[in-house]
Design a protein around this motif. Structure first.
Motif, short mmCIF file in Angstrom:
data_model
loop_
_atom_site.label_atom_id
_atom_site.label_comp_id
_atom_site.label_asym_id
_atom_site.label_seq_id
_atom_site.Cartn_x
_atom_site.Cartn_y
_atom_site.Cartn_z
N ASP A 194 0.89 -0.87 0.20
CA ASP A 194 0.18 0.22 0.51
C ASP A 194 1.15 1.39 0.04
O ASP A 194 1.76 1.72 1.25
CB ASP A 194 -1.00 -0.16 1.42
N TYR A 197 0.69 6.75 0.40
CA TYR A 197 1.66 7.60 0.54
C TYR A 197 2.16 8.29 -0.08
O TYR A 197 3.14 9.11 0.01
CB TYR A 197 1.82 7.98 2.38
N SER A 226 -6.41 9.01 -3.11
CA SER A 226 -7.13 9.38 -2.11
C SER A 226 -6.05 10.89 -1.67
O SER A 226 -6.98 12.07 -1.62
CB SER A 226 -7.41 9.11 -1.10
N LYS A 227 -4.93 10.80 -1.42
CA LYS A 227 -3.88 11.63 -0.68
C LYS A 227 -3.65 12.62 -1.78
O LYS A 227 -3.24 13.53 -1.53
CB LYS A 227 -2.86 10.83 0.37
#
Ligand code: PMP
Ligand code: GLU
Length: 382
Positions: A194, A197, A226-227
């Motif tokens: 994942d 970030y 999303s980020k």
């Protein structure tokens, strides 16, 4: 009524964020540093793409794992030359689908910890067993090869690996990642990674697990808008995986999610095809916030924190003030109206996670309140 066959605990970060928002709506001056979501607007190109998609009545179903052109945009932007691209409603369904397709009853999944709130439940929902492997507090909470070796058994099927790490902000270096890859090869494990970030790395270029070609046959790599593009509510994520894993995940998503949102897909395509400036400028904003917040917190007696290399979290040891992290957060909210996430939400009690997802003046005010709280805490009780 017949009993439920399964209960699922809610996402603690999402619950805490909701509670803080409710307090704010009721008129309280709460500084909400709970949920990790970017507080800045998404790129204009993405907004324009949503408007256009609406005008063009793109409101029907789209292919279950995304249209061909957004897959191409992901491939180009991420530099993913090999493997199948999958698009879905954020990183969460992709990670859940990967866990569900790769793991089942009797399987163990290694989980470097502290870790993102949702991972243990994702693994349990797949019927598998999360096995926490705690990172070394003396080494940025990175998980060592030795610790992984000790946890591996013949039941171990996969590792769910997050980099940069939520909640610590740790970024693994290239040689540390090479150890993870080698460990997975040695034990023939799937590597579910994942990297949501990945664009929030402040001190050195980010090294993705995709940069290890020998990992790709076992790598399911997940990312999202999303980020990196401040689009958390639009729910759009992407992944790359080898066959036949990709087909299994695609099948799962076609039943469980249907398809990604037809409008969000257009927005993501536009921002992925845009220049890198938008995510770089987001990174600069967060780098500056990190420096400001860290410099304000580092000398507060009883709060021990490091600067962290990535994501948008500072991870602080508060045990000197209050060993019960949930009690610490409750008292801080009640006394000073600052909402933080307790470390136990990420499987490591005694710490708190501070999301620097507010403008600098608000972070400065939060730090001042925290300082006052640290100085006062316990005095009245004693
Ligand atoms: N992974 C991590 C590590 C996260 O912190 C989050 C929080 N948003 C997610 C995945 C979920 O991302 P998405 O919004 O793309 O589902
Ligand atoms: N990822 C964010 C967090 O850790 C948002 C909430 C969630 O998705 O759980 O706070």
């Amino acid at each position: 009524m017949k009993p439920l066959s399964r209960t699922v605990s809610p996402s603690i970060t999402m619950s805490l964020d909701r509670e803080a928002r409710e307090l704010i709506a009721s008129g309280r001056d709460v500084i909400n540093l709970t949920a990790g979501q970017v507080d800045l607007p998404m790129p204009e190109a993405g907004k324009a793409a949503v408007r256009l998609a609406l005008d063009e009545n793109r409101t029907g179903y789209i292919p279950a794992t995304g249209s061909a052109d957004i897959k191409e945009a992901v491939r180009n932007r991420m530099g993913w030359t090999e493997g199948e691209i999958l698009i879905s409603a954020g990183a969460k369904p992709l990670l859940s689908a990967a866990a569900a397709c790769l793991c089942g009853p009797g399987d163990d999944v290694l989980l470097p910890a502290p870790c993102y709130t949702s991972y243990p439940e994702m693994i349990r929902l797949a019927g598998a067993n999360p096995i926490c492997v705690f990172g070394d507090p003396e080494n940025r909470f990175t998980v060592s090869r030795t610790a992984l070796e000790q946890a591996a058994t013949n039941r171990t099927k996969a590792i769910l690996f997050n980099n940069p790490v939520n909640p610590t902000g740790t970024v693994y270096a290239k040689d540390e990642l090479a150890e993870i890859v080698d460990f997975c090869k040695t034990h023939d494990l799937y590597l579910i990674a994942d990297e949501v970030y990945g664009t929030f790395v402040y001190d050195a270029p980010f090294v993705s697990l995709y940069d290890f070609p020998d990992a790709r046959e076992r790598l399911i790599l997940v990312n999202s808008a999303s980020k990196s593009f401040a689009m958390a509510g639009l729910r759009l994520g992407w992944a790359v995986a080898p066959e036949p894993v990709a087909s299994a995940i695609a099948g799962y998503l076609s039943h469980a999610v249907g398809c990604p949102c037809s409008l969000s897909e257009r927005a993501a395509k536009a921002v992925l095809e845009g220049d890198e400036a938008s995510s770089l400028s987001l990174r600069d904003v967060f780098r500056k916030r990190r420096g400001t917040l860290f410099s304000l917190l580092k000398d507060i007696p009883g709060i021990r924190t490091e600067r962290s290399d990535g994501a948008f979290y500072l991870w602080a040891d508060v045990r000197e003030i209050e060993p019960d992290d949930a009690a610490f957060c409750r008292a801080l909210l009640s006394a000073e109206s600052v909402a933080l996430a307790p470390g136990s939400a990420f499987l490591l009690p005694g710490y708190v996670r501070i999301a620097y997802t507010q403008p600098e003046p608000v972070l400065a005010e939060a730090a001042a309140r925290l300082k006052r709280f640290a100085a006062q805490y316990g005095k009245h009780a004693g």
